[in-house]
Design an enzyme around this catalytic site. Structure first.
Site, PDB file in Angstrom:
ATOM      1  N   HIS A   1       0.834  -1.210   0.000  1.00  0.00           N
ATOM      2  CA  HIS A   1       0.000   0.000   0.000  1.00  0.00           C
ATOM      3  C   HIS A   1       0.867   1.258   0.000  1.00  0.00           C
ATOM      4  O   HIS A   1       0.461   2.295   0.520  1.00  0.00           O
ATOM      5  CB  HIS A   1      -0.965   0.006   1.188  1.00  0.00           C
ATOM      6  CG  HIS A   1      -2.065  -1.015   1.049  1.00  0.00           C
ATOM      7  ND1 HIS A   1      -3.186  -0.806   0.285  1.00  0.00           N
ATOM      8  CD2 HIS A   1      -2.189  -2.263   1.569  1.00  0.00           C
ATOM      9  CE1 HIS A   1      -3.965  -1.880   0.347  1.00  0.00           C
ATOM     10  NE2 HIS A   1      -3.388  -2.780   1.114  1.00  0.00           N
TER      11      HIS A   1
ATOM     12  N   ASP B   1       2.528   2.010  -3.088  1.00  0.00           N
ATOM     13  CA  ASP B   1       2.678   2.436  -4.490  1.00  0.00           C
ATOM     14  C   ASP B   1       1.808   3.635  -4.824  1.00  0.00           C
ATOM     15  O   ASP B   1       2.271   4.585  -5.441  1.00  0.00           O
ATOM     16  CB  ASP B   1       2.511   1.271  -5.482  1.00  0.00           C
ATOM     17  CG  ASP B   1       1.160   0.588  -5.466  1.00  0.00           C
ATOM     18  OD1 ASP B   1       0.346   0.849  -4.545  1.00  0.00           O
ATOM     19  OD2 ASP B   1       0.910  -0.230  -6.376  1.00  0.00           O
TER      20      ASP B   1
ATOM     21  N   LEU C   1      -1.780 -12.479  -6.107  1.00  0.00           N
ATOM     22  CA  LEU C   1      -0.537 -12.604  -6.891  1.00  0.00           C
ATOM     23  C   LEU C   1      -0.650 -11.853  -8.214  1.00  0.00           C
ATOM     24  O   LEU C   1       0.166 -12.019  -9.109  1.00  0.00           O
ATOM     25  CB  LEU C   1      -0.187 -14.073  -7.128  1.00  0.00           C
ATOM     26  CG  LEU C   1      -0.010 -14.887  -5.846  1.00  0.00           C
ATOM     27  CD1 LEU C   1       0.426 -16.303  -6.161  1.00  0.00           C
ATOM     28  CD2 LEU C   1       0.989 -14.223  -4.922  1.00  0.00           C
TER      29      LEU C   1
ATOM     30  N   SER D   1      -3.030 -11.780 -10.740  1.00  0.00           N
ATOM     31  CA  SER D   1      -3.456 -12.366 -12.006  1.00  0.00           C
ATOM     32  C   SER D   1      -4.042 -11.289 -12.904  1.00  0.00           C
ATOM     33  O   SER D   1      -3.933 -11.353 -14.129  1.00  0.00           O
ATOM     34  CB  SER D   1      -4.479 -13.484 -11.771  1.00  0.00           C
ATOM     35  OG  SER D   1      -5.700 -12.961 -11.291  1.00  0.00           O
TER      36      SER D   1
ATOM     37  N   GLU E   1      -7.020  -1.123 -15.703  1.00  0.00           N
ATOM     38  CA  GLU E   1      -7.585  -1.530 -14.412  1.00  0.00           C
ATOM     39  C   GLU E   1      -8.197  -0.330 -13.687  1.00  0.00           C
ATOM     40  O   GLU E   1      -9.264  -0.420 -13.086  1.00  0.00           O
ATOM     41  CB  GLU E   1      -6.504  -2.211 -13.553  1.00  0.00           C
ATOM     42  CG  GLU E   1      -7.080  -2.845 -12.308  1.00  0.00           C
ATOM     43  CD  GLU E   1      -6.380  -4.128 -11.878  1.00  0.00           C
ATOM     44  OE1 GLU E   1      -5.591  -4.700 -12.656  1.00  0.00           O
ATOM     45  OE2 GLU E   1      -6.634  -4.560 -10.743  1.00  0.00           O
TER      46      GLU E   1
ATOM     47  N   ASP F   1       2.092  -3.701  -9.770  1.00  0.00           N
ATOM     48  CA  ASP F   1       1.819  -5.037 -10.313  1.00  0.00           C
ATOM     49  C   ASP F   1       2.155  -5.107 -11.795  1.00  0.00           C
ATOM     50  O   ASP F   1       2.822  -6.032 -12.263  1.00  0.00           O
ATOM     51  CB  ASP F   1       0.340  -5.401 -10.134  1.00  0.00           C
ATOM     52  CG  ASP F   1      -0.084  -5.365  -8.683  1.00  0.00           C
ATOM     53  OD1 ASP F   1       0.792  -5.185  -7.818  1.00  0.00           O
ATOM     54  OD2 ASP F   1      -1.299  -5.491  -8.428  1.00  0.00           O
TER      55      ASP F   1
HETATM   56  P1  ADP Z   1      -5.441 -10.820  -8.294  1.00  0.00           P
HETATM   57  O1  ADP Z   1      -4.954  -9.815  -9.256  1.00  0.00           O
HETATM   58  O2  ADP Z   1      -4.775 -10.718  -6.968  1.00  0.00           O
HETATM   59  O3  ADP Z   1      -5.390 -12.220  -8.795  1.00  0.00           O
HETATM   60  P2  ADP Z   1      -7.896  -9.427  -8.772  1.00  0.00           P
HETATM   61  O4  ADP Z   1      -9.225  -9.474  -8.119  1.00  0.00           O
HETATM   62  O5  ADP Z   1      -7.217  -8.131  -8.901  1.00  0.00           O
HETATM   63  O6  ADP Z   1      -6.970 -10.490  -8.001  1.00  0.00           O
HETATM   64  O7  ADP Z   1      -8.000 -10.023 -10.235  1.00  0.00           O
HETATM   65  C1  ADP Z   1      -8.650 -11.239 -10.466  1.00  0.00           C
HETATM   66  C2  ADP Z   1      -9.575 -11.063 -11.642  1.00  0.00           C
HETATM   67  O8  ADP Z   1      -8.817 -10.899 -12.846  1.00  0.00           O
HETATM   68  C3  ADP Z   1     -10.433 -12.286 -11.897  1.00  0.00           C
HETATM   69  O9  ADP Z   1     -11.587 -12.258 -11.091  1.00  0.00           O
HETATM   70  C4  ADP Z   1     -10.750 -12.113 -13.385  1.00  0.00           C
HETATM   71  O10 ADP Z   1     -11.773 -11.187 -13.573  1.00  0.00           O
HETATM   72  C5  ADP Z   1      -9.463 -11.524 -13.930  1.00  0.00           C
HETATM   73  N1  ADP Z   1      -8.573 -12.603 -14.429  1.00  0.00           N
HETATM   74  C6  ADP Z   1      -7.356 -12.927 -13.977  1.00  0.00           C
HETATM   75  N2  ADP Z   1      -6.840 -13.980 -14.651  1.00  0.00           N
HETATM   76  C7  ADP Z   1      -7.764 -14.328 -15.566  1.00  0.00           C
HETATM   77  C8  ADP Z   1      -7.852 -15.363 -16.565  1.00  0.00           C
HETATM   78  N3  ADP Z   1      -6.888 -16.260 -16.734  1.00  0.00           N
HETATM   79  N4  ADP Z   1      -8.969 -15.415 -17.322  1.00  0.00           N
HETATM   80  C9  ADP Z   1      -9.946 -14.510 -17.162  1.00  0.00           C
HETATM   81  N5  ADP Z   1      -9.938 -13.548 -16.239  1.00  0.00           N
HETATM   82  C10 ADP Z   1      -8.861 -13.441 -15.433  1.00  0.00           C
HETATM   83 MG    MG Z   2      -5.195  -7.725  -9.096  1.00  0.00          MG
END
Ligand code: ADP
Ligand code: MG
Length: 387
Positions: free
Chosen positions: A35, A37, A125, A127, A160, A172
């Site tokens: 927290h 950044d 992580l 994603s 985002e 990230d």
């Molecule tokens: P984090 O970034 O920590 O994993 P977030 O809530 O910021 O958690 O992001 C997760 C969201 O990103 C998922 O709910 C989805 O909407 C999107 N997402 C991430 N990876 C994928 C994927 N492989 N396919 C589709 N959507 C994805």
């Molecule tokens: Mg995220």
């Protein structure tokens, strides 16, 4: 592990033609600097050896077809009408990036995209950033667009912030683009200058997903951000030159604490002390002082739990258990909070026992299954295959 041939075949089966290429963008884990950044401070993350893979093929028209194997779902949209998709929110990460490319007047055409990921989704992580970066890079390669790493990271962050509506900082996306194997990345989020710092080979980074997810993550995150901005506004009464909490030293905050309401002061205290800890941790890593680094991780967790109030009991339990185990230098909540994951620094010879004991005791004490990943620092976004 995701096999490139498996992803190529999955693309072919779904779209009825071969992909042109595959890109890979890693997730990240933040070692310290949580927290900070969005307060223009410092962070110390590393790119993971897990991430989002996208097999892609250019189209001659302006359609985008995108399939996510994580959701077993497809979305389609035209470059000429990119709106939010409320039925399939995951697609907004893709749509947001494409919209950002168009807003920069870059000459892109449509594409077929097939997404596979070996990251936990929503597990802290990142994603989301790895998906955004992978989409941006896929379009960059398919359309022969030159773009600096920093620009790609900003494009992904913009998607985002502006399209998904999550006011995340730059860490990230930046790490997913510019991370390097074997190294952590000390990033100054004010001017995006950075320095790579080797992680000694005799430690492992252990990421433990608590399995806990909270709906509140987005709203709580945005409200923490608002508190930080409010703190800056109030402190400016006596420190007129500050523009972010980055500009406030721990001593100054203590001196002017009376300017801040009781609900805001601990939030500012976390940020200001965490920026300091991050710089000290980078220095400890420079000197191979793992014990010192671990102590700073532990202090970071206490601050996130008590002052920033973004931890939850399950995460606190994981951190407490990790602290008690042999070979653990330090452990803390990583990512935005409200569930998600912890990160621990563990002596290489102790890792197997550490992961077994952490999982067993978490099950015993909390009654949940943890997912544990032993990670190595990896390279940022790249082309993983060309066909
Ligand atoms: P984090 O970034 O920590 O994993 P977030 O809530 O910021 O958690 O992001 C997760 C969201 O990103 C998922 O709910 C989805 O909407 C999107 N997402 C991430 N990876 C994928 C994927 N492989 N396919 C589709 N959507 C994805
Ligand atoms: Mg995220």
């Amino acid at each position: 592990m995701i096999e490139m041939n498996q992803l190529r075949d999955a693309f072919s089966n779904h779209f009825g033609l071969h992909p042109r290429l595959i890109v890979r963008a890693p997730g990240r884990v933040n070692l310290i600097g949580e927290h900070t950044d969005y307060n223009e401070g410092f962070v110390l993350p590393m790119a993971l050896d897990r991430g989002t893979f996208i097999a892609a093929h250019a189209r001659a028209d302006r359609m985008v077809r995108v399939y996510s194997s994580s959701y077993a779902a497809e979305d389609r949209f035209s470059l000429d009408a990119i709106e939010r998709n409320h039925e399939q929110p995951w697609s907004n990460y893709v749509r947001g990036v494409v919209k950002g490319l168009l807003a920069r007047d870059l000459p892109i055409l449509g594409a077929d995209l097939f997404i596979m990921s070996d990251l936990p989704l929503g597990g802290g992580l990142s994603s989301s950033a790895s998906l955004e970066v992978a989409v941006g890079y896929a379009f960059q390669l398919l359309n022969n667009i030159d773009m600096l790493g920093e620009e790609l990271a900003l494009l992904a962050q913009g998607a985002e912030n502006n399209f998904v509506g999550m006011q995340c900082g730059i860490m990230d996306q930046f790490t997913s683009v510019l991370g390097r194997a074997g190294q952590a990345l000390l990033l100054d989020c004010r001017d995006l200058s950075y320095r790579l710092i080797p992680i000694p080979p005799d430690v492992r980074i252990v990421v433990c997903d608590s399995g806990v997810r909270h709906q509140l993550v987005g709203s709580e995150y945005n409200s923490r951000r608002a508190s930080c901005q409010e703190a800056v506004q109030l402190l400016r009464a006596r420190l007129p030159r500050i523009t972010a909490l980055r500009d406030v030293s721990p001593g100054q905050l203590a001196e002017h604490a009376d300017l801040l309401p009781a609900a805001i002061l601990p939030r500012a205290r976390h940020v200001v002390s965490e920026i300091q800890r991050t710089l000290e941790a980078a220095e400890a890593l420079d000197h191979g002082d793992l014990s010192g680094f671990g102590r700073l991780m532990n202090a970071s967790h206490a601050s996130l739990r008590d002052d920033y109030e973004v931890s939850v009991p399950e995460i606190d339990a994981l951190v407490r258990i990790a602290h008690s185990l042999e070979g653990c230098y330090g452990s803390r909540l990583t990512g935005g909070g409200f569930g998600g994951s912890t990160v621990s620094l563990v002596r290489v010879g102790a890792v197997e026992q550490f992961t077994a004991d952490l999982a067993a005791r978490y099950r015993e004490e909390v009654g949940r299954e943890a997912t544990i990943l032993v990670c190595s620092p990896s390279d940022g976004v790249s082309r993983a295959a060309l066909f």
